[in-house]
Design an enzyme around this catalytic site. Sequence first.
Site, PDB file in Angstrom:
ATOM      1  N   HIS A  39      -1.608   4.272   7.972  1.00 15.22           N
ATOM      2  CA  HIS A  39      -2.821   3.649   7.413  1.00 15.22           C
ATOM      3  C   HIS A  39      -3.122   2.405   8.236  1.00 15.22           C
ATOM      4  CE1 HIS A  39      -5.603   1.610   4.853  1.00 15.22           C
ATOM      5  NE2 HIS A  39      -4.734   0.682   4.485  1.00 15.22           N
TER       6      HIS A  39
ATOM      7  N   HIS B 204      -6.231  -0.764   9.379  1.00 14.78           N
ATOM      8  CA  HIS B 204      -7.520  -1.420   9.158  1.00 14.78           C
ATOM      9  C   HIS B 204      -8.194  -1.531  10.530  1.00 14.78           C
ATOM     10  CE1 HIS B 204      -5.653  -3.658   5.423  1.00 14.78           C
ATOM     11  NE2 HIS B 204      -5.701  -2.343   5.272  1.00 14.78           N
TER      12      HIS B 204
ATOM     13  N   GLU C 274       0.830  -1.210   0.000  1.00 13.11           N
ATOM     14  CA  GLU C 274       0.000   0.000   0.000  1.00 13.11           C
ATOM     15  C   GLU C 274       0.865   1.261   0.000  1.00 13.11           C
ATOM     16  OE1 GLU C 274      -2.426  -1.341   3.425  1.00 13.11           O
ATOM     17  OE2 GLU C 274      -4.091  -1.310   2.010  1.00 13.11           O
TER      18      GLU C 274
ATOM     19  N   HIS D  45     -12.507  -0.437   3.981  1.00 18.21           N
ATOM     20  CA  HIS D  45     -11.058  -0.657   4.017  1.00 18.21           C
ATOM     21  C   HIS D  45     -10.430  -0.021   5.266  1.00 18.21           C
ATOM     22  CE1 HIS D  45      -7.052  -0.481   1.533  1.00 18.21           C
ATOM     23  NE2 HIS D  45      -6.848  -0.786   2.790  1.00 18.21           N
TER      24      HIS D  45
ATOM     25  N   TYR E  12     -11.788  17.588  20.222  1.00 13.07           N
ATOM     26  CA  TYR E  12     -10.486  16.994  19.896  1.00 13.07           C
ATOM     27  C   TYR E  12     -10.513  16.364  18.513  1.00 13.07           C
ATOM     28  CZ  TYR E  12     -10.182  18.117  24.657  1.00 13.07           C
ATOM     29  OH  TYR E  12     -10.232  18.842  25.802  1.00 13.07           O
TER      30      TYR E  12
HETATM   31 ZN   LIG Z   1      -5.123  -1.170   3.730  1.00  9.08          ZN
END
Ligand SMILES: [Zn+2]
Length: 211
Positions: free
Chosen positions: A92, A94, A73, A159, A119
Amino acid sequence: MTEATVREAIVRFGRSMFERGLTFGSSGNISARLDDGWLMTPTNVALDRLDPGRLSRLDAEGRLISGDAPTKESFLHIAMYRERAAARAVVHLHSTYSVAVSCLADVDAEDVLPPVTAYYVMRVGALPLIPYHPPGDLDLAEAVRKLAGRHHAVLLANHGPVVAGDSLEAAVSAIEELEETAKLFLLLRQEKTRWLTPEQVAEVRRRFPLR
Ligand SMILES: [Zn+2]
């Protein structure tokens, strides 16, 4: 920060996020910008098992120059950096609650989560939803790039989130704020709630402008 310090920080934040259940298996990836390229977490490695000496070192063109092969990714990270000159790190995940929210029908695709707390408004702000793309589809990079100039945080449908920061710590703390806000939103969604009003959001933005 020297490259060695950045390597250690990636390993430390990776382990911390893994141990707190923000990522699992070999999902999730972290990158940091260096003066002449990037450091990125390798493919197929759990974030609690990173070796600072084996992180993927990419040059300014995104080519691997040392270490293990980068996350598949990596293109998501590069897309963020290309549009955000001040970004020093991208994370990133999941993470469960953010992914759950990314699967909901009938959300506002321009801003998926309501302003639950000040926040969240300070660290994330607006969160656009990027339509679903299958793994490895490079059109996803283009979709991220289109929004990255205006948003340091985006949510990939079905995702997970991608978040940039002006430091590794800022990117990690923003993605954690996003995950907790997704959890709160799911807890509160069936309740009669008071989200922050537009006036309250404007006041927070005035005091703490997003970079
Ligand atoms: Zn991903």
